[in-house]
Design an enzyme around this catalytic site. Structure first.
Site, PDB file in Angstrom:
ATOM      1  N   LYS A  47       0.695  -1.295  -0.074  1.00  0.00           N
ATOM      2  CA  LYS A  47      -0.171   0.054  -0.085  1.00  0.00           C
ATOM      3  C   LYS A  47       0.960   1.184   0.094  1.00  0.00           C
ATOM      4  O   LYS A  47       0.602   2.208  -0.557  1.00  0.00           O
ATOM      5  CB  LYS A  47      -0.940  -0.010   1.278  1.00  0.00           C
ATOM      6  CG  LYS A  47      -2.057  -0.828   1.015  1.00  0.00           C
ATOM      7  CD  LYS A  47      -3.493  -0.843   2.028  1.00  0.00           C
ATOM      8  CE  LYS A  47      -4.496  -1.782   1.461  1.00  0.00           C
ATOM      9  NZ  LYS A  47      -5.598  -1.733   2.311  1.00  0.00           N
ATOM     10  N   LYS A  52      -4.273  -8.237  -6.428  1.00  0.00           N
ATOM     11  CA  LYS A  52      -5.673  -8.741  -6.069  1.00  0.00           C
ATOM     12  C   LYS A  52      -6.953  -7.527  -6.377  1.00  0.00           C
ATOM     13  O   LYS A  52      -6.689  -6.609  -6.428  1.00  0.00           O
ATOM     14  CB  LYS A  52      -5.672  -8.785  -4.460  1.00  0.00           C
ATOM     15  CG  LYS A  52      -5.622  -7.665  -3.684  1.00  0.00           C
ATOM     16  CD  LYS A  52      -5.938  -8.195  -2.266  1.00  0.00           C
ATOM     17  CE  LYS A  52      -6.167  -6.842  -1.300  1.00  0.00           C
ATOM     18  NZ  LYS A  52      -7.046  -6.943  -0.231  1.00  0.00           N
ATOM     19  N   LYS A  94     -10.950  -2.806  -3.341  1.00  0.00           N
ATOM     20  CA  LYS A  94     -11.696  -1.546  -3.190  1.00  0.00           C
ATOM     21  C   LYS A  94     -11.180  -0.609  -3.625  1.00  0.00           C
ATOM     22  O   LYS A  94     -11.763   0.573  -4.010  1.00  0.00           O
ATOM     23  CB  LYS A  94     -12.430  -1.302  -1.749  1.00  0.00           C
ATOM     24  CG  LYS A  94     -13.260  -2.386  -1.162  1.00  0.00           C
ATOM     25  CD  LYS A  94     -13.669  -1.992   0.142  1.00  0.00           C
ATOM     26  CE  LYS A  94     -13.785  -2.958   1.169  1.00  0.00           C
ATOM     27  NZ  LYS A  94     -12.518  -2.976   1.940  1.00  0.00           N
TER      28      LYS A  94
END
Ligand code: AQP
Length: 344
Positions: free
Chosen positions: A122, A206, A209
């Site tokens: 991230k 993956k 959202k």
């Protein structure tokens, strides 16, 4: 003389899991976790949380957070979590989550957190600009689980490493505070064909959202036309589908679509390839889109109905918070006592 092993945890078997209200839920959240939430009811006491404290690590708009929180609760219920039995509540409504996270911050080691691959993914090249909260996220997650002494945690494969950290924290707390068997070592429940659903455009990432492109995911609220469009535009290759599972090697995007078909139809990958092996994507993609639309439509309809009545959702969440607090408060009181806080 060798030390006797610590006694195993002897408390009740309990399930805990949660999802962030960062954006609407997608097919990966559904197949990786939510479907398991539903299936575990009846076998365990289940506690399902909407983790808004986690969501603020991504800096969401405060004007939208409460609505998004209700939407995740609505998705739980629409998918089949029964609030009359399972506890559904919002993380920030039970203050003990933050309190236990602080105690765990003083248990977890920097080196443990520095190994967490989700933070590295991230943060990318900008770790120094990320919030401390994002770095600390897995410690709060350990507090979420252990505040209820949960023994089982249904999650997607991406959470495996965080669950291992929760176990390390539980074990170190039990050792440091001479409390053998106080916290259980929670077991992740990851298995199943939907444990890792990939991005529709890049089979190595993956489904997420927070991906800026909506075309990379199927949202639980997408209508049939949107699903057809996204599936048709999903990355594939010019070859037909293989006849056997071995033929999926090196074709990540194709493997993902076949895996989604198998998970949604509750069939094995071999069985799906028996039907579609040798056929082109002109046949397979519309079949997949139709299957997805048929399975997701009832969930989307129920979510719309629930979201139209925020007061009813709030009543469910308030009662859930009361039930969650009733379990959490005595466990936190015992933690305070063991840590030696004044007044405990
Ligand atoms: N692609 C996925 N395949 C299978 N399971 C998945 N999960 C998430 N993505 C996939 C599982 O869904 C649960 C909820 O996760 P979360 O809301 O805590 O956030 P996350 O894991 O970080 O998932 P997202 O969707 O990628 O959210 P953002 O983009 O906000 O970070 C977890 O059990 C997770 O394993």
């Amino acid at each position: 003389m060798t030390d006797a092993p610590p006694p195993p945890y002897a408390g009740p078997q309990r399930v805990f899991s949660g999802m962030q209200p960062t954006n609407g839920l997608h097919l990966g959240n559904y197949l990786g976790a939510l479907q398991k939430f539903v299936a575990l009811q009846g076998k365990y006491e289940c506690i399902y949380c909407v983790v808004d404290l986690h969501a603020i690590t991504a800096g969401p708009d405060p004007k939208e957070l409460a609505a998004k929180t209700r939407e995740v609760a609505a998705a739980y219920i629409a998918a089949g979590v029964d609030p009359a039995h399972s506890i559904i509540f919002v993380q920030s409504a039970v203050r003990e989550h933050s309190e236990l996270a602080w105690v765990f911050n003083c248990i977890a080691r920097m080196g443990w957190l520095e190994r967490m691959t989700q933070f590295k993914d991230k943060a990318g090249k900008h770790a120094e600009r990320m919030s401390v909260g994002l770095f600390d996220y897995p410690v709060l997650q350990a507090a979420d689980i252990l505040l209820y002494k949960a023994t089982h945690v249904p999650v997607g494969e991406d959470q495996k490493q965080h669950l291992e950290l929760s176990r390390d924290i539980a074990q170190k707390f039990n050792n440091d505070y001479e409390a053998p068997g106080f916290f259980p070592l929670p077991e992740p429940l990851i298995q199943g064909p939907g444990a890792r659903i990939m991005n529709l455009r890049e089979g190595t990432k993956k489904m997420s959202k927070s991906d800026p492109s909506d075309m990379t995911r199927i949202n639980l609220t997408d209508d049939a036309d949107t699903i057809m469009n996204k599936v048709k535009k999903a990355t594939t290759d010019p070859l037909p589908l293989p006849e056997t599972k071995e033929g999926l090697a090196g074709r990540a995007e194709v493997e993902n679509l076949v895996g989604i078909y198998a998970a949604m139809s509750e069939r094995s990958v071999d069985d799906v390839l028996l039907e579609f092996g040798g056929k082109g994507f002109g046949v397979f993609k519309p079949a997949l889109a139709e299957l997805l639309a048929a399975k997701l439509a009832p969930i989307a309809t129920e979510m719309r109905r629930l979201n139209a009545d925020p007061a009813a959702l709030d009543a469910i969440l308030s009662s859930g918070a009361d039930r969650a607090r009733a379990i959490a408060a005595p466990i936190m009181a015992e933690v305070r006592e063991r840590v030696g806080f004044w007044g405990a």
